[in-house]
Design a protein around this motif. Structure first.
Motif, PDB file in Angstrom:
ATOM      1  N   ILE A 170       0.826  -1.221   0.000  1.00 27.61           N
ATOM      2  CA  ILE A 170       0.000   0.000   0.000  1.00 27.61           C
ATOM      3  C   ILE A 170       0.859   1.271   0.000  1.00 27.61           C
ATOM      4  O   ILE A 170       0.479   2.273  -0.591  1.00 27.61           O
ATOM      5  CB  ILE A 170      -1.018   0.012   1.160  1.00 27.61           C
ATOM      6  CG1 ILE A 170      -0.335   0.083   2.514  1.00 27.61           C
ATOM      7  CG2 ILE A 170      -1.936  -1.197   1.058  1.00 27.61           C
ATOM      8  CD1 ILE A 170      -1.316   0.322   3.657  1.00 27.61           C
ATOM      9  N   ALA A 171       2.025   1.221   0.631  1.00 22.13           N
ATOM     10  CA  ALA A 171       2.883   2.409   0.626  1.00 22.13           C
ATOM     11  C   ALA A 171       3.430   2.673  -0.773  1.00 22.13           C
ATOM     12  O   ALA A 171       3.663   3.816  -1.155  1.00 22.13           O
ATOM     13  CB  ALA A 171       4.034   2.233   1.617  1.00 22.13           C
ATOM     14  N   ASN A 172       3.602   1.599  -1.552  1.00 15.80           N
ATOM     15  CA  ASN A 172       4.078   1.763  -2.925  1.00 15.80           C
ATOM     16  C   ASN A 172       2.964   2.306  -3.827  1.00 15.80           C
ATOM     17  O   ASN A 172       3.217   3.042  -4.773  1.00 15.80           O
ATOM     18  CB  ASN A 172       4.584   0.415  -3.448  1.00 15.80           C
ATOM     19  CG  ASN A 172       5.233   0.523  -4.802  1.00 15.80           C
ATOM     20  OD1 ASN A 172       6.082   1.387  -5.005  1.00 15.80           O
ATOM     21  ND2 ASN A 172       4.835  -0.325  -5.733  1.00 15.80           N
ATOM     22  N   ALA A 173       1.723   1.916  -3.526  1.00 15.26           N
ATOM     23  CA  ALA A 173       0.550   2.431  -4.247  1.00 15.26           C
ATOM     24  C   ALA A 173       0.648   2.231  -5.756  1.00 15.26           C
ATOM     25  O   ALA A 173       0.335   3.138  -6.531  1.00 15.26           O
ATOM     26  CB  ALA A 173       0.303   3.900  -3.906  1.00 15.26           C
ATOM     27  N   ASP A 174       1.052   1.040  -6.144  1.00 20.49           N
ATOM     28  CA  ASP A 174       1.035   0.720  -7.574  1.00 20.49           C
ATOM     29  C   ASP A 174      -0.418   0.767  -8.057  1.00 20.49           C
ATOM     30  O   ASP A 174      -1.301   0.229  -7.401  1.00 20.49           O
ATOM     31  CB  ASP A 174       1.622  -0.687  -7.776  1.00 20.49           C
ATOM     32  CG  ASP A 174       1.866  -1.018  -9.243  1.00 20.49           C
ATOM     33  OD1 ASP A 174       3.025  -1.279  -9.584  1.00 20.49           O
ATOM     34  OD2 ASP A 174       0.899  -1.017 -10.034  1.00 20.49           O
ATOM     35  N   PRO A 175      -0.666   1.387  -9.205  1.00 14.67           N
ATOM     36  CA  PRO A 175      -2.063   1.491  -9.670  1.00 14.67           C
ATOM     37  C   PRO A 175      -2.687   0.138  -9.976  1.00 14.67           C
ATOM     38  O   PRO A 175      -3.917   0.030 -10.022  1.00 14.67           O
ATOM     39  CB  PRO A 175      -1.948   2.347 -10.941  1.00 14.67           C
ATOM     40  CG  PRO A 175      -0.522   2.238 -11.361  1.00 14.67           C
ATOM     41  CD  PRO A 175       0.264   2.074 -10.104  1.00 14.67           C
ATOM     42  N   ALA A 176      -1.870  -0.894 -10.174  1.00 12.92           N
ATOM     43  CA  ALA A 176      -2.399  -2.221 -10.492  1.00 12.92           C
ATOM     44  C   ALA A 176      -2.305  -3.179  -9.308  1.00 12.92           C
ATOM     45  O   ALA A 176      -2.517  -4.370  -9.459  1.00 12.92           O
ATOM     46  CB  ALA A 176      -1.663  -2.808 -11.692  1.00 12.92           C
TER      47      ALA A 176
END
Lengths: 261, 158
Positions: A113-119
């Protein structure tokens, strides 16, 4: 890989201090995105600050009317957790289908979640279930956490420590994985808590978002049939070699129905 | 910067001073000479570099050696019996011709051992899904699945 320093303090306060003192330091959780990124020289941090020695961050415990998952809990741990399986089987199922077994043994919910990759898959669950993200200094509502493409509400040096998911009478995730990467070309999490229905979509846009029209239809009648004929507006959706925006809009509708049935 | 690490590899203690950017796969292959762990894609997709870290399969090319500090690492060299007898999963790969060129085999075997321990059943679909993290460029999956099922059954009966 470019060279970097490495720190693995056991105190959370030391982690925060190291990250705050140097904006080019990076927090390391399971490393399943960060290490490949470093190997491709797409990032050049001065140091990695490893969260793995801080005690207590892998715990998964029932808390009030929900479950609290430590930031360093792996996807495999969430998938196999009896607490999660009993309270939110749809969340365990989501975790069980992230990446592949080896990735699930290392990758963590906090890192994802901290990376928040859109996929990424987890953002859809956090938004649909109205989760609360706890950091070293505050609680952040799931709806306010994801602010854009690889962007979150986290401040410099702020560290996610756990995520609280409230229970739900319905919680299910359906995704269309990219056949090569297993990332979601689109993924839809449908949750019902009391009278409130949330439909969160990941993979289809630059960041997770709620599909308001589907929520309204399902609030009136919680059935896959209620979504028949409803088409997501494809304006602003991702369009790439794998799927154009109109196709993504279409599969979001299909996935939303699957996430109810 | 170099970092002192101590870990167990195939039952033996290992202590090294390493550059933080050294991958676990590099530590195993280049420093310890354990070249049975193969590096295929080096982009954490193919799983040829799979080893067990504290009993769980991981891709050693997607992990730093410093992250393995204090851990118990098991590689393909460490799974045979003390008298050199093949592990049941290795024996099954030989028996069922679960390898063609053999490059992916160490990772397949390490992944399959964990699969045998954790899978709820040994149906073909379960095995294929459980091997999602391992690629065979010879596309020899048919016999790999056969071998994994036989090896897992042997492990469960043994």
């Amino acid at each position: 890989m470019y060279g970097f320093d490495y720190h693995r303090p056991a105190a959370l306060s030391d982690i925060v201090d190291l990250l705050t003192a140097d904006e080019d330091a990076k927090l390391l959780a399971g490393g399943q995105t960060l290490i490949p990124t470093l190997k491709q020289r797409l990032a050049m941090p001065t140091s990695l600050v490893d969260l793995s020695a801080v005690p207590g961050l892998r715990e998964i415990v029932a808390e009030g009317d929900g479950v609290r998952i430590g930031a360093m809990a792996t996807h495999a741990a969430v998938a196999g957790s009896e607490v999660v399986r009993a309270m939110l089987p749809g969340l365990a199922d989501l975790a069980a289908h992230i990446g592949d077994p080896q990735v699930r043994n290392r990758g963590t919910i906090g890192g994802s979640i901290a990376n928040a990759d859109p996929a990424a898959d987890y953002p859809a669950a956090l938004v649909a279930l109205d989760a609360v993200i706890r950091t070293d200094r505050r609680d952040i509502a799931g709806a306010e956490f994801f602010t854009g493409l690889f962007e979150t509400a986290l401040l410099l040096g702020e560290v996610v420590t756990s995520v609280f998911f409230p229970a739900a009478s319905h919680a299910r995730y359906a995704k269309f994985p990219n056949p090569a990467s297993r990332y979601a070309m689109a993924g839809v999490f449908v949750a019902k808590q009391g009278d409130v229905v949330r439909v969160a979509v990941t993979g289809a846009g630059p960041s997770v978002f709620r599909w308001d029209a589907a929520e309204a239809a399902l609030s009136a009648r919680f059935s896959a049939d209620a979504l028949v004929g409803l088409v997501l507006d494809d304006d602003g959706l991702n369009s790439d070699m794998h799927a154009d925006a109109a196709y993504r809009a279409h599969i979001v509708g299909v996935l939303a129905r699957r996430a109810i049935a | 910067m170099s970092v002192a690490i101590t870990l167990t590899v195939n039952g033996a203690p290992v202590s090294r001073e390493v550059d933080p950017r050294l991958l676990l796969s590099q530590l195993l292959r280049d420093e310890l000479g354990l070249t049975g762990t193969h590096v295929g894609c080096d982009t954490s997709q193919c799983g040829a570099c799979t080893v067990h870290l504290d009993g769980a399969s991981v891709k050693s090319c997607a992990m730093l050696a410093v992250q393995a500090d204090g851990s118990d690492v098991l590689t393909i060299e460490g799974i045979a019996g003390p008298n050199g007898a093949l592990h049941p999963m290795q024996a099954a790969f030989r028996e069922h011709h679960g390898l063609q060129c053999g490059f992916c085999t160490p990772g397949m075997v390490m992944g399959a051992i964990e699969l045998a321990r954790t899978a709820p059943d040994l149906e073909e679909a379960t095995i294929r899904e459980g091997l999602e993290g391992n690629l065979c460029r010879c596309t020899g999956y048919q016999n790999i699945v056969k071998a994994v099922r036989a090896g897992a059954q042997a492990m469960r009966e043994g």
